[in-house]
Design an enzyme around this catalytic site. Structure first.
Site, mmCIF file in Angstrom:
data_model
loop_
_atom_site.group_PDB
_atom_site.id
_atom_site.type_symbol
_atom_site.label_atom_id
_atom_site.label_comp_id
_atom_site.label_asym_id
_atom_site.label_seq_id
_atom_site.Cartn_x
_atom_site.Cartn_y
_atom_site.Cartn_z
ATOM 1 N NE ARG A 171 -3.053 -0.071 3.648
ATOM 2 C CZ ARG A 171 -2.766 0.881 4.466
ATOM 3 N NH1 ARG A 171 -2.309 2.232 4.267
ATOM 4 N NH2 ARG A 171 -2.229 0.390 5.802
ATOM 5 C CE1 TYR A 230 -14.325 10.960 -16.268
ATOM 6 C CE2 TYR A 230 -14.930 10.999 -14.030
ATOM 7 C CZ TYR A 230 -14.239 9.978 -15.514
ATOM 8 O OH TYR A 230 -14.967 8.781 -15.312
ATOM 9 C CG ASP A 264 -8.178 15.911 -16.039
ATOM 10 O OD1 ASP A 264 -7.311 14.921 -16.908
ATOM 11 O OD2 ASP A 264 -9.215 15.061 -15.347
HETATM 12 C C1 LIG Z 1 -11.728 9.256 -16.791
HETATM 13 C C2 LIG Z 1 -11.440 10.223 -16.082
HETATM 14 C C3 LIG Z 1 -11.458 10.722 -15.131
HETATM 15 C C4 LIG Z 1 -11.414 9.504 -14.057
HETATM 16 O O1 LIG Z 1 -10.411 8.232 -13.909
HETATM 17 P P1 LIG Z 1 -10.765 6.989 -13.392
HETATM 18 O O2 LIG Z 1 -9.690 6.385 -14.208
HETATM 19 O O3 LIG Z 1 -12.120 6.499 -14.281
HETATM 20 O O4 LIG Z 1 -11.444 6.858 -11.994
HETATM 21 C C5 LIG Z 1 -10.994 11.689 -14.862
HETATM 22 N N1 LIG Z 1 -10.425 13.306 -15.384
HETATM 23 C C6 LIG Z 1 -10.709 12.929 -16.803
HETATM 24 C C7 LIG Z 1 -10.521 13.742 -17.761
HETATM 25 C C8 LIG Z 1 -11.079 11.438 -16.820
HETATM 26 O O5 LIG Z 1 -11.260 11.058 -18.500
#
Ligand SMILES: *Cc1c(COP(=O)(O)O)cnc(C)c1O
Length: 407
Positions: free
Chosen positions: A61, A125, A198
């Site tokens: 972990r 998202y 992101d």
């Molecule tokens: C898919 C996605 C997420 C979330 O990720 P997971 O792997 O599904 O938990 C966050 N931001 C964006 C832009 C995504 O496409």
């Protein structure tokens, strides 16, 4: 092999060689260390590992050699060609998580506490939007949502509220809107605000947010980094190495969103071909966007590669290419959109994105079902909008499938 001083010229070399491959059995491909715990020769050695004197593994972990290969690769990709402002190569540290959501939770929770406010863009998202409103907000962390493409709105919000963190998602899902990372970061830094980005849709091949001075980068590795749709995963990357090793690592370990060795292995395999895949994805997406924008069945195409997209110039400035993601609206709205999706013969009906094959989804009924309709419409997610993650198939086959499905 010490590659720390080797001057990589291209990102594929980084993807293939940046991470350490050393292992006890000299395996060329780093093994899957499917183990929950690691052994000590003596009690003293155990003590020294806990004290951080011996930097070896203790418990999965908290870290695992298979995670480390993926983490080192991602950190090297995001840092490729960048310096730390003092002429030295930028150093980054990545923490691999079980999912994008887990990495997002660590990123926001280790930087924010009750009473803090965060600022973000309205096109986000769905999971990020829900995490902010359904988990953080009831726990005292207030999300403030503005149109971050209007820098005046960002400035006004900063002056009116005491903002602790700004979260940028660009290009943003599913309208492919772009936010100006450089301008927002410059403004944030004048006010001592943390900036997180992101970078899932772009990947470090197309966009490197650390170039613009941001503090943290996030990826859902589920998407283009893995590239084959074989595993869920997420990563948090930071440039304050001390913070990453202490507070971020601690929150990551305590929240318990660690990755697993099998998925980390799949991610590492996928990343080897990132540049090749992304170039083909982008090339195909450019062709699909041109085809759709000329089709009589389509009322609107969202693709930053089209000069008609409001963020075309910005995308050109902050990205290497325009990316594999686009969305479009069929004339005839919801009904026409659903009929089109049902008639596809090769392209796949599925949510998610970033797999080698083309995926199409309908945000209003799928990914953004949890977002209230009036807000959704305000985000540009109309009832008939279709999102496409353009794959690496032969372009003629993609275009033929789209065409036959529309007729
Ligand atoms: C898919 C996605 C997420 C979330 O990720 P997971 O792997 O599904 O938990 C966050 N931001 C964006 C832009 C995504 O496409």
């Amino acid at each position: 092999m010490d590659k720390s001083n080797f001057p990589f010229k291209g990102i594929s070399s980084v993807a293939l060689h940046a991470a350490g491959k050393e292992n006890a059995e000299w395996a060329h491909t780093p093994p899957i260390y499917a183990t929950s715990t690691f052994t000590f020769d003596t009690a003293k050695q155990g003590m020294e590992r806990f004290a951080g004197i011996e930097k070896e593994n203790i418990y999965s972990r908290w870290g695992n050699p298979t995670f480390k290969v993926a983490e080192q690769t991602i950190a090297a990709l995001e840092a490729f060609g960048l310096d730390d402002g003092q002429g030295r190569p930028l150093q980054l540290k990545a923490l691999l998580h079980a999912s994008g959501q887990a990495a997002m939770t660590t990123m926001l929770m280790c930087n924010l506490q009750a009473g803090d406010k965060l600022l973000s863009h309205y096109s986000l998202y769905g999971g990020t939007y829900e995490l902010m409103h359904k988990v953080l907000e009831p726990n005292g962390i207030k999300p403030i949502i503005v149109d971050m493409r209007q820098i005046g709105q960002v400035e006004e919000s900063i002056l009116r509220n005491k903002i602790k963190l700004i979260h940028i998602e660009t290009p943003a899902n599913p309208t492919i809107q772009c936010v100006d990372i450089e301008a927002i970061t410059a403004l944030a830094k004048q006010h001592g605000i943390i900036v997180t980005v992101d970078n899932t849709f772009a990947t470090p091949y197309l966009q490197q947010p650390f170039k613009f001075g941001v503090d943290f980068v996030f990826h859902s590795t589920t998407k283009f980094l893995n590239g084959h749709g074989t595993a869920i995963g997420g990563v948090l990357i930071g440039k304050d190495i001390e913070f990453m090793k202490t507070r971020a690592w601690k929150w990551h370990a305590l929240l318990g969103g660690n990755a697993n060795p099998f998925d980390a292995f799949l991610l590492s395999q996928g990343m080897k071909t990132l540049e090749l895949r992304m170039d083909r994805h982008c090339q195909n997406a450019e062709r699909v966007a041109a085809f759709l924008s000329e089709s009589g069945h389509i009322s609107h195409v969202n693709y930053t590669g089209l000069p008609s997209h409001p963020d075309h110039d910005l995308a050109k400035r902050q990205m290497l290419r325009f990316g594999p993601m686009l969305s479009f609206e069929l004339k005839g709205g919801l009904e026409a959109g659903m009929r089109f999706i049902d008639r596809l013969k090769m392209c796949v009906r599925a949510v998610s994105l970033g797999t080698a094959d083309s995926l199409l989804s309908h945000p209003a009924s799928m990914t953004h079902y949890g977002v209230p309709r009036d807000e959704r419409i305000r985000f540009g997610i109309t009832d008939g909008l279709i999102r496409m993650s353009v794959g690496i198939e032969n372009i003629e086959d993609i275009l033929n499938d789209l065409e036959q499905a529309m007729n």
